[in-house]
Structure formats: structure tokens, C-alpha cells
Design an enzyme around this catalytic site. Structure first.
Site, PDB file in Angstrom:
ATOM      1  CG  ASP A   1     -19.121   2.436   2.240  1.00 50.22           C
ATOM      2  OD1 ASP A   1     -18.721   2.444   3.410  1.00 50.22           O
ATOM      3  OD2 ASP A   1     -20.226   2.883   1.879  1.00 50.22           O
TER       4      ASP A   1
ATOM      5  CG  ASP B   1      -6.844  -3.348  -2.944  1.00 49.96           C
ATOM      6  OD1 ASP B   1      -5.851  -2.767  -3.428  1.00 49.96           O
ATOM      7  OD2 ASP B   1      -7.439  -2.961  -1.937  1.00 49.96           O
TER       8      ASP B   1
ATOM      9  CB  CYS C   1      -0.942  -0.006   1.207  1.00 52.16           C
ATOM     10  SG  CYS C   1      -2.424  -0.971   0.905  1.00 52.16           S
TER      11      CYS C   1
ATOM     12  CG  ASP D   1     -11.362  -3.395   0.087  1.00 50.79           C
ATOM     13  OD1 ASP D   1     -10.955  -2.818   1.113  1.00 50.79           O
ATOM     14  OD2 ASP D   1     -10.894  -3.202  -1.042  1.00 50.79           O
TER      15      ASP D   1
ATOM     16  CG  ASP E   1      -9.877  -2.849   4.593  1.00 48.92           C
ATOM     17  OD1 ASP E   1     -10.544  -1.866   4.194  1.00 48.92           O
ATOM     18  OD2 ASP E   1      -9.223  -3.583   3.831  1.00 48.92           O
TER      19      ASP E   1
END
Length: 711
Positions: free
Chosen positions: A428, A442, A409, A465, A599
Site C-alpha cells: 500500500d 516521499d 518520479c 499517499d 495514487d
């Protein structure tokens, strides 16, 4: 003064050269450690190097008696294999090798798919375990492998009171340990027994043996010869003659024994050890063996670290030769070597060619030699910045930065930029595509060279997620970019990735139904996932008075950024990777009644908490002391280590009142769930999370005033 070794821009550009061969190093012994150091300075383009070792470090045998005596810390004793692998551009696998299939050319590793190789080298040392001795496995600690022994001794030394110790094996190693233990516990009136089934110290010459026996006596060691141990129990051991000896800490140092799995390899062996020729090759030319686990057929030598160290340049040259079609070199061991033996206190005995001396000056010599050896692994530096052309566009230097771009990330686009661009689609974690079904996607730029660990992280990260919305995963498609490599290595890598992904998603109750793959500059793994839920838990729903529960520690961005810079401890890196692979399935079920949930990933704790506050129209009071942190993260952050995304995350988190901890803005990969839970159920929910194995904490409270504050 020792200067740091720095990888050159040529080595940095090696990713543009396709990978065509796999080199596996089983074990982090002295020879392999030195080979990795040499490889980092002069790698062979096209080779993917893998190190398999149980744990992030490898103890240096030469300093073990000094560690036991208290002269060295555990950190001084250990070679950090994680740092060394990063320097060498190798992937490191934390696990036990359990077998070699030389026909399939694969190595079995506990807890993961087998690993294919073109060339493999074995450097796993020996064991002094005595599994056939009744009670040994349950009540004694073998002196080798060294890592387990060192950890057990550390714990015993800290808690021992008037200790009784027994060492089985009266060779040089056993005698050194006996004197070191006696010295370390000298203020606790220890009783130390050195036992041998025949005579002690028979490998030494007459003069050296007499001096060693005198040193043992001076250290109050009780020597018992012709002592055959028949049983070990929790409080001691029993001899063949019926005598019982009390012992709170029993260790075995009687000789060198090969690891059991070597016998199943089908290689030529000598008394259980891998027989190798002068080139250090086994009966299979694709398999090398070095150090104590190898037997030198042409020039047999005793098991000693000095031979392992001197095998390193020959092994390095021969591995490169067999991988590139070159000529191999023979290893010619010296006839004898200087033995420097610790005598408990800072004194040592030296023996060579039958001559023996002792004294403090010899300890200084031994200490100098040992520290010089270990210093080789402390002066490693990460890759330097690539050389830029003389002329570049304005802003190139600033965009490139002064450190490597983070993976995971840490390589994402910041919250502030996304919020400005995706004004109508920012919110969201996943989207509800139809009633009862949510969907998310992702992908991650690799932050570790190990495809299996990276796949687990990427899968858990993408599943986060779905779990954050209280949904059950349903189906997934994979999106993969592999580094440029040969068709053979593509198949090997894809096998590791897809078998791991299938395992993770099957455990989560989902299945992989397709995907897409391509080749590129570096490994990137992503998943698009659907999930089912009757009532999605969104960001909008937090209420004043709700307690905030976080299910995982934070700090992964900082730890992994430090790992890239060669600043993180290997143990902290391994612990960080383990936390990233911890799934949140059970936590999602436990938190399914939360008022709001997300998360913690790329935007950091502050950014994702700001998302809940903005969507719910509330504020928060955050308790900084209650936030769980990953090992090493706080110290690294205090030293100035920052992930690539840190600055953007700080801007994106908006204004915060009160003291600020930098780790609030640290991007997390596969981070924990953050949930706003009704105050009446918060404590019970926390207990359930702890029982399920999560390092969860209540870290704050939702407020009605729409202010983000800390305390």
C-alpha cells in the site's frame, strides 16, 4: 543552415559552483529573450537567473500583423520562453509581476511569495488599454500586450461572419492591424473602421503617409479622423459628435502607455516610463529597464522593437558586469532605422530618412528579417552528454545513458527492482502505524528550477499517499536538500519553500511540525506525513465488476523528459506543472467509499493498477481510448520520448494482453487517484469529481480472471 546551440560540459558542471547572486528578469520581451539566449551560451557562474512572465510564450511584435493577416501561425509568432529558460539554465515563473520594493530588494508576483533579487531588469513592454474610456475594459481588446490580443483575434477570426471591426488609434500600428484584419477576413465581407482623434499616420513622412493611405483605401478601410470615442458597448462605439459605429471586435492601438505598477516603484520616471541612463540603469543601480517600458534619458527614441533588439548585447554585458564587479558599457542608439510596414497582403512599405518604397519584394525582405530573428530561438539544443574520461569502469557509459536523468518520479527506482528487494514491505501507499493513523514518506528530485512550484508538486505528491487511503492529513515533517549556495540565497530559497509548504499543508488540514535540511548537488524536496482515518482504503478490496476511475490525465513523465531535451512546447509544460500541483483532497473524500484505491506515481498507470490487481486477486480490462492524456504527451511518446524509468516500469507492470499504449508505463509525479468503485455508484461519483474540477474518467473494469488486458 542553422546549427543548434548546445550547452557545453563546463556549463553542465556549474552546479558544483555555489550560487551567490540572484538575477531577476521581469518580462519576456525581445531584449530579455536575446539575453537569455546569450546567457545559455555564456553563463556567469554563481548567478541564479529567474524569468517572470505571464504565460509560457512571448509574441514577437514584428510578426503580429502577419499573424493577424493569416500569414503566420500562432506557433510561428511566439518565442517559447520555457525552452529558452531551460537552455539558459534559468527558472521561469508563470505570473504577473505587480511591484518592486527596492528597499527590501524584492519583486511581488501575484499568487506566490515575493522574490528577492540582487539585480533586476524590467522588460514588460507597454499597454494600449484605455481603462478611463467607458466600456473599454468590458468590451474592447487592447492591441498590447500582444499575447492576449493574439488569442482573442484567433478566436474571433475563426467564428466571425460578416464582421464589423473598429481600431482606435490611427498610427502605424493601428493601420497595420486594420489592413491585416481586412485581408484575413476578405472572404467574409468585413467592415473595418480606423479611427483617430486627430489625423492618421502623422509619424510618417509625407511620401510614406500618402502611400499608406492609398494602401488603406485599397484594403477598403474606412478612415475617420477627428474622431473622439466617448463610449464602447458590446455592439460598437459612440463618438463625441453622436455618431454610432457598429463593431463586433474593437481594439485599442492608440499610443504607448506604461503599466500602472511602475508608478509605485519609487524610481525616477518619465511620463510613467522607467527613466534609464546610457548604461540602461534606472535611478537605482540594481534595477535596469529596457524595451518599450524604458525611457532613454540621454538619447530619447520612439517606442520600436529595433531598439529593444539592439539593447540586448549591452544589457547582457552590463548585467554580467554589475554581478561580477566589472565595467559597464553605454548603449548608443542609432538615429533612424528602416521601417518595414505590412500592407495586409504579402506586400510591405519601407521608409527611412523620408524615402518610401512599397511592394512584394519588401514583404519578402521583412519576412526574411523576422524569420531570421525567430530562428535564433528555434536552434537551441539541450545540454550534451558530459565528456567521459578516456578510461572508465565497465558499464559506466550504459549506466549514464544518452540523455539527462529525469526529475520527479522519473528518477525513482523501478517497481520490479523494489518488488524483488522489498518482498515483505511492498504494497500500500501508506502504512497504518496504529489504529486510525497512517503514515507515508516521499521525496522528489527537482524537475523544475522554481522552488515554489517544486514545493507544491512535492507536497501534493507526498499527500497523495495519504489521500489514496481515504485519510485526512494530520502532520508533516520536511526533508530538504538545497544546491550549494551562499547563506543569503539559502535563506531566500528556504523562505520560498517553507512558506509554500505551509500554505499547501494548511489547505489540506495539516501542519508542518519540523524537518531537516542540508546542502547537496541539486534541489530535492520531501515530506513525511501522518493521516487519520477510521477505515483505510487499501489496494486489496477491488471486486469483479468494479469500475476504474482515474482523476487526472497521465503523461507527466514524458512531457517533463521532453522538456529536459528541449522537445516539449512551453504551453504543454506549464499545463503539465499545473496538473501536478492540483491537489486530490476533494477527490479523496468523493472516493472514500471505493473498494480499492492508489495514487498514480512512479510506477505508471500500468504498474499501480497491477498493484491493485495483485493485492485484490483480480484482473482488469482497460479501455485505452478512455484514459485522459496530458496535452502533447501522446505525440511526444509517439516520437520516441521516454522518461528514465520507462523501461523498468514496463518490466514491472508484467504481462498485458491486447494493444499497449506506451504512456501506460510513464512515471507520474503527483498523479491522480485510481479507484475501484462499485458499478452502481460509478456514474454519480464521476459527476461529483467533474463538479469538483477534476479531469476524471472511467477507464476500465475489474474482472475475476486475474488477467490484465486492454482494448
Amino acid at each position: 543552415m542553422a546549427f543548434p546551440l548546445i550547452r557545453t560540459p563546463l556549463q553542465q558542471g556549474m552546479n558544483s559552483i555555489p550560487l551567490t547572486r540572484d538575477l531577476l528578469l521581469i518580462g519576456g520581451g525581445h531584449t530579455h529573450a536575446l539575453v537569455l539566449r546569450k546567457w545559455g551560451m555564456n553563463p556567469l557562474p554563481g548567478v541564479r537567473v529567474t524569468v517572470i512572465n505571464p504565460g509560457p510564450t512571448a509574441p514577437y511584435s514584428g510578426m503580429l500583423p502577419g499573424f493577424v493577416a493569416g500569414h503566420y501561425t500562432r506557433e510561428e509568432l511566439d518565442i517559447d520562453l520555457v525552452k529558452l529558460a531551460r537552455f539558459a539554465g534559468a527558472r521561469i515563473i508563470d505570473g504577473y509581476a505587480t511591484g518592486i520594493d527596492k528597499d527590501a530588494q524584492t519583486v511581488a508576483v501575484s499568487g506566490r511569495p515575493s522574490i528577492a533579487y540582487d539585480v533586476v531588469s524590467v522588460d514588460i513592454g507597454i499597454t494600449s488599454a484605455m481603462p478611463d474610456l467607458p466600456g473599454f475594459t468590458a468590451h474592447a481588446i487592447p492591441a498590447k500586450p500582444l499575447g492576449t490580443f493574439a488569442s482573442c483575434w484567433d478566436s474571433f477570426r475563426a467564428s466571425a461572419k460578416a464582421p464589423h471591426i473598429a481600431i482606435i488609434g490611427g498610427g502605424v500600428a493601428g493601420a497595420e492591424l486594420a489592413m491585416a484584419m481586412s485581408h484575413a477576413l476578405r472572404d467574409k465581407s468585413p467592415t473595418v473602421h480606423l479611427l483617430d482623434r486627430s489625423r492618421v499616420l502623422t509619424a510618417l513622412g509625407y511620401k510614406a503617409r500618402q502611400k499608406m493611405i492609398a494602401a488603406l483605401t485599397a484594403n477598403n478601410i474606412e478612415i475617420t479622423e477627428d474622431a473622439e470615442v466617448t463610449e464602447i458597448f458590446a455592439e460598437g462605439l459612440v463618438l463625441r459628435n453622436g455618431r454610432t459605429i457598429r463593431s463586433d471586435f474593437t481594439t485599442g492601438a492608440a499610443g504607448a502607455k506604461p503599466h500602472d505598477w511602475i508608478a509605485q516603484t519609487g524610481l525616477d520616471l518619465h511620463q510613467g516610463f522607467i527613466a534609464v541612463d546610457a548604461n540602461l540603469q534606472s535611478s537605482d543601480p540594481a534595477i535596469f529597464a529596457v524595451g518599450d517600458c524604458a525611457h532613454l534619458r540621454a538619447n530619447p527614441r520612439p517606442k520600436a522593437g529595433v531598439y529593444a533588439v539592439r539593447q540586448a548585447p549591452i544589457l547582457f554585458a552590463n548585467l554580467r558586469a554589475v554581478l561580477s564587479g566589472g565595467t559597464l558599457r553605454p548603449y548608443k542608439p542609432q538615429r533612424d532605422y528602416l521601417k518595414l510596414i505590412s500592407l495586409g497582403a504579402k506586400s510591405a512599405l519601407a521608409e527611412k530618412f523620408g524615402t518610401a518604397r512599397e511592394g512584394p519584394l519588401l514583404w519578402k525582405l521583412k519576412d526574411h528579417i523576422d524569420r531570421k530573428f525567430m530562428d535564433q530561438f528555434e536552434t537551441l539544443a539541450p545540454m550534451g552528454a558530459p565528456d567521459l574520461p578516456r578510461k572508465t569502469a565497465l558499464g559506466v557509459k550504459e549506466a549514464l545513458g544518452d540523455k539527462p536523468m529525469c526529475g520527479g518520479c522519473g528518477a525513482k527506482v523501478g517497481r520490479a527492482a523494489l518488488q524483488n528487494v522489498l518482498t515483505d514491505h511492498f504494497g500500500d501507499d501508506a502504512a497504518e502505524v496504529q489504529a486510525g493513523q497512517v503514515m507515508s514518506t516521499d521525496h522528489l528530485r527537482a524537475l523544475t528550477h522554481d522552488p515554489v512550484v517544486m514545493t507544491r508538486i512535492a507536497a501534493v505528491h507526498a499527500l497523495g499517499d495519504i489521500w489514496a487511503m481515504g485519510a485526512k492529513p494530520q502532520a508533516a515533517t520536511a526533508s530538504l536538500i538545497l544546491p550549494r549556495m551562499s547563506a543569503t540565497l539559502q535563506e531566500r530559497t528556504m523562505t520560498e519553500i517553507m512558506s509554500t509548504a505551509s500554505e499547501v499543508f494548511a489547505k489540506a488540514g495539516a501542519k508542518i511540525i519540523g524537518g531537516h535540511s542540508s546542502l547537496g548537488d541539486e534541489l530535492t524536496i520531501g515530506f513525511t506525513i501522518t493521516g487519520l482515518t477510521k477505515a483505510p482504503v487499501t489496494l486489496a478490496g477491488a471486486q469483479a465488476g468494479d469500475k476504474l476511475i482515474l482523476t487526472k490525465p497521465i503523461g507527466s513523465g514524458t512531457v517533463m523528459a521532453a522538456e529536459m531535451q528541449g522537445k516539449a512546447k512551453g504551453a504543454d509544460v506549464m499545463a503539465c506543472l499545473d496538473l501536478m500541483t492540483q491537489d486530490q483532497a476533494a477527490a479523496s473524500v468523493i472516493l472514500s467509499k471505493a473498494h480499492a484505491m492508489t495514487d498514480i506515481t512512479g510506477f505508471g498507470l500500468a504498474g499501480h493498477l497491477r498493484g491493485i490487481c495483485d493485492a485484490s486477486g483480480v484482473g482488469v480490462t482497460l479501455d485505452l481510448d478512455a484514459i485522459p492524456l496530458m496535452h502533447g504527451a501522446l505525440a511526444l511518446s509517439a516520437s520516441g520520448v521516454r522518461s528514465s524509468l520507462f523501461t523498468d516500469n514496463r518490466i514491472g507492470a508484467g504481462p498485458i494482453e491486447g494493444p499497449v499504449m506506451e504512456l501506460l508505463f510513464d512515471p507520474q509525479t503527483a498523479g491522480g487517484l485510481l479507484a475501484a468503485v462499485a458499478p452502481a455508484s460509478a456514474d454519480a461519483t464521476l459527476r461529483k469529481l467533474h463538479k469538483a474540477g477534476y479531469t476524471a474518467s472511467i477507464i476500465g473494469e475489474i474482472t475475476a480472471d486475474q488477467v490484465f488486458r486492454t482494448q
